[in-house]
Design a protein around this motif. Sequence first.
Motif, PDB file in Angstrom:
ATOM      1  N   ALA A 263       7.633  30.863 -13.763  1.00 30.11           N
ATOM      2  CA  ALA A 263       6.884  29.600 -13.704  1.00 30.11           C
ATOM      3  C   ALA A 263       6.591  29.213 -12.261  1.00 30.11           C
ATOM      4  O   ALA A 263       5.489  28.732 -11.937  1.00 30.11           O
ATOM      5  CB  ALA A 263       7.672  28.494 -14.403  1.00 30.11           C
ATOM      6  N   ALA A 264       7.557  29.440 -11.371  1.00 26.79           N
ATOM      7  CA  ALA A 264       7.339  29.127  -9.959  1.00 26.79           C
ATOM      8  C   ALA A 264       6.281  30.038  -9.348  1.00 26.79           C
ATOM      9  O   ALA A 264       5.439  29.595  -8.556  1.00 26.79           O
ATOM     10  CB  ALA A 264       8.659  29.266  -9.195  1.00 26.79           C
ATOM     11  N   LEU A 265       6.300  31.325  -9.715  1.00 25.61           N
ATOM     12  CA  LEU A 265       5.293  32.260  -9.222  1.00 25.61           C
ATOM     13  C   LEU A 265       3.896  31.860  -9.685  1.00 25.61           C
ATOM     14  O   LEU A 265       2.936  31.878  -8.907  1.00 25.61           O
ATOM     15  CB  LEU A 265       5.611  33.679  -9.707  1.00 25.61           C
ATOM     16  N   VAL A 266       3.788  31.495 -10.954  1.00 22.85           N
ATOM     17  CA  VAL A 266       2.490  31.086 -11.495  1.00 22.85           C
ATOM     18  C   VAL A 266       2.007  29.818 -10.802  1.00 22.85           C
ATOM     19  O   VAL A 266       0.827  29.693 -10.439  1.00 22.85           O
ATOM     20  CB  VAL A 266       2.584  30.886 -13.019  1.00 22.85           C
ATOM     21  N   THR A 267       2.916  28.868 -10.584  1.00 21.71           N
ATOM     22  CA  THR A 267       2.552  27.627  -9.903  1.00 21.71           C
ATOM     23  C   THR A 267       2.077  27.903  -8.479  1.00 21.71           C
ATOM     24  O   THR A 267       1.175  27.219  -7.967  1.00 21.71           O
ATOM     25  CB  THR A 267       3.753  26.670  -9.871  1.00 21.71           C
ATOM     26  N   ALA A 268       2.653  28.934  -7.859  1.00 25.40           N
ATOM     27  CA  ALA A 268       2.246  29.314  -6.504  1.00 25.40           C
ATOM     28  C   ALA A 268       0.942  30.098  -6.494  1.00 25.40           C
ATOM     29  O   ALA A 268       0.443  30.459  -5.421  1.00 25.40           O
ATOM     30  CB  ALA A 268       3.345  30.137  -5.843  1.00 25.40           C
ATOM     31  N   GLY A 269       0.390  30.382  -7.675  1.00 22.15           N
ATOM     32  CA  GLY A 269      -0.877  31.086  -7.760  1.00 22.15           C
ATOM     33  C   GLY A 269      -0.776  32.586  -7.655  1.00 22.15           C
ATOM     34  O   GLY A 269      -1.746  33.257  -7.313  1.00 22.15           O
ATOM     35  N   LEU A 270       0.408  33.148  -7.964  1.00 28.63           N
ATOM     36  CA  LEU A 270       0.623  34.590  -7.877  1.00 28.63           C
ATOM     37  C   LEU A 270       0.572  35.234  -9.250  1.00 28.63           C
ATOM     38  O   LEU A 270       1.047  34.653 -10.237  1.00 28.63           O
ATOM     39  CB  LEU A 270       1.974  34.883  -7.235  1.00 28.63           C
TER      40      LEU A 270
ATOM     41  N   LEU B 217       9.590  28.925  -2.953  1.00 29.67           N
ATOM     42  CA  LEU B 217       9.612  29.432  -4.326  1.00 29.67           C
ATOM     43  C   LEU B 217      11.041  29.670  -4.796  1.00 29.67           C
ATOM     44  O   LEU B 217      11.394  29.356  -5.932  1.00 29.67           O
ATOM     45  CB  LEU B 217       8.796  30.720  -4.389  1.00 29.67           C
ATOM     46  N   GLU B 218      11.881  30.210  -3.926  1.00 32.45           N
ATOM     47  CA  GLU B 218      13.278  30.446  -4.297  1.00 32.45           C
ATOM     48  C   GLU B 218      14.007  29.124  -4.511  1.00 32.45           C
ATOM     49  O   GLU B 218      14.838  28.997  -5.425  1.00 32.45           O
ATOM     50  CB  GLU B 218      13.978  31.273  -3.218  1.00 32.45           C
ATOM     51  N   ALA B 219      13.674  28.129  -3.714  1.00 31.20           N
ATOM     52  CA  ALA B 219      14.299  26.815  -3.883  1.00 31.20           C
ATOM     53  C   ALA B 219      13.881  26.184  -5.209  1.00 31.20           C
ATOM     54  O   ALA B 219      14.698  25.552  -5.899  1.00 31.20           O
ATOM     55  CB  ALA B 219      13.911  25.899  -2.720  1.00 31.20           C
ATOM     56  N   ILE B 220      12.630  26.352  -5.586  1.00 29.71           N
ATOM     57  CA  ILE B 220      12.149  25.835  -6.872  1.00 29.71           C
ATOM     58  C   ILE B 220      12.881  26.530  -8.018  1.00 29.71           C
ATOM     59  O   ILE B 220      13.313  25.897  -8.988  1.00 29.71           O
ATOM     60  CB  ILE B 220      10.626  26.028  -6.991  1.00 29.71           C
ATOM     61  N   THR B 221      13.025  27.852  -7.900  1.00 27.08           N
ATOM     62  CA  THR B 221      13.736  28.611  -8.930  1.00 27.08           C
ATOM     63  C   THR B 221      15.176  28.127  -9.064  1.00 27.08           C
ATOM     64  O   THR B 221      15.691  27.956 -10.177  1.00 27.08           O
ATOM     65  CB  THR B 221      13.716  30.114  -8.589  1.00 27.08           C
ATOM     66  N   ASP B 222      15.838  27.889  -7.942  1.00 29.78           N
ATOM     67  CA  ASP B 222      17.213  27.389  -7.979  1.00 29.78           C
ATOM     68  C   ASP B 222      17.290  26.015  -8.637  1.00 29.78           C
ATOM     69  O   ASP B 222      18.175  25.764  -9.464  1.00 29.78           O
ATOM     70  CB  ASP B 222      17.778  27.311  -6.561  1.00 29.78           C
TER      71      ASP B 222
END
Length: 286
Positions: free
Chosen positions: A163-170, A231-236
Amino acid sequence: MDVAQRLWRLFEPVHGVPYFSPASSAVWEDAGLKGYWRAYFAGRAAPLGPVEAAPVVGAFFSFSPAMVSTVVPAIWTHLSTKDALAVRLDAARAALEPHLGALGADELTELAGLLRSVVERLPVAGRVLGAANAALPWPDDPLGTVWQATTALREHRGDGHIAALVTAGLDGPESLVWRVGRGGTDRAFYQRIRGWTDDEWDAAAERLRSRGWLDPAGAPTPAARTAAEDLEAITDRAARSAWDELGPAATERVAALLTPLARAAAEALIWPSPTGVPDPRTATPA
């Protein structure tokens, strides 16, 4: 270090052992399923039921649709999802049993109870793989419970990471090109295990360069490194709530019990890890 990051570094290696252990492969072969990728996709996708390729493409994210389609849904003609769930648990037990010298029987039982209580606290809305694994019946033995719990936690965190990757547009190949650019496992390895062609990889790299995340040599820019940290912080943050509910003392106990098991399991894994998890034998202790 964020509590969710600390615990991920410990449960990820335990979860991953069955995917690399010869003992685990033998269990899948005895069940009539030969070939690494058949076992991998059957094991990870089975909690979703006998799905077509599309849901697996969406849930697994970094695998090419073409690669997924070579295995799913044909795999369900060889092994039902019910049987696949039973086989993957047997495979996990076979893979982990050689590493149980790191824990005593009482400690293993305690760890199983603690991890089960964490999984039962997981918020699963929007977490397809996490929810599917968390909803499975619990094994009747501590070792099976430990592995199933680490798997539910891993897939729950993975859902949040996607979800974080998608939000980042990746997209899938971009996430891999980006990871290789930041160091660790190389391009050839990821293309082989995720199924992306040279043209698909090069196109993903060009999209990242156009975005300002890769320089002309393929190295990450400062903007890309900042984005990776965010992105890692969002995942955490997305994975933290269950540990917050468990409480600091019980969470520290989970970390203490998982640490020797994670370090023992690391002996059976490949490094650098395809998942990006640090080696628990050399990383800063939890």
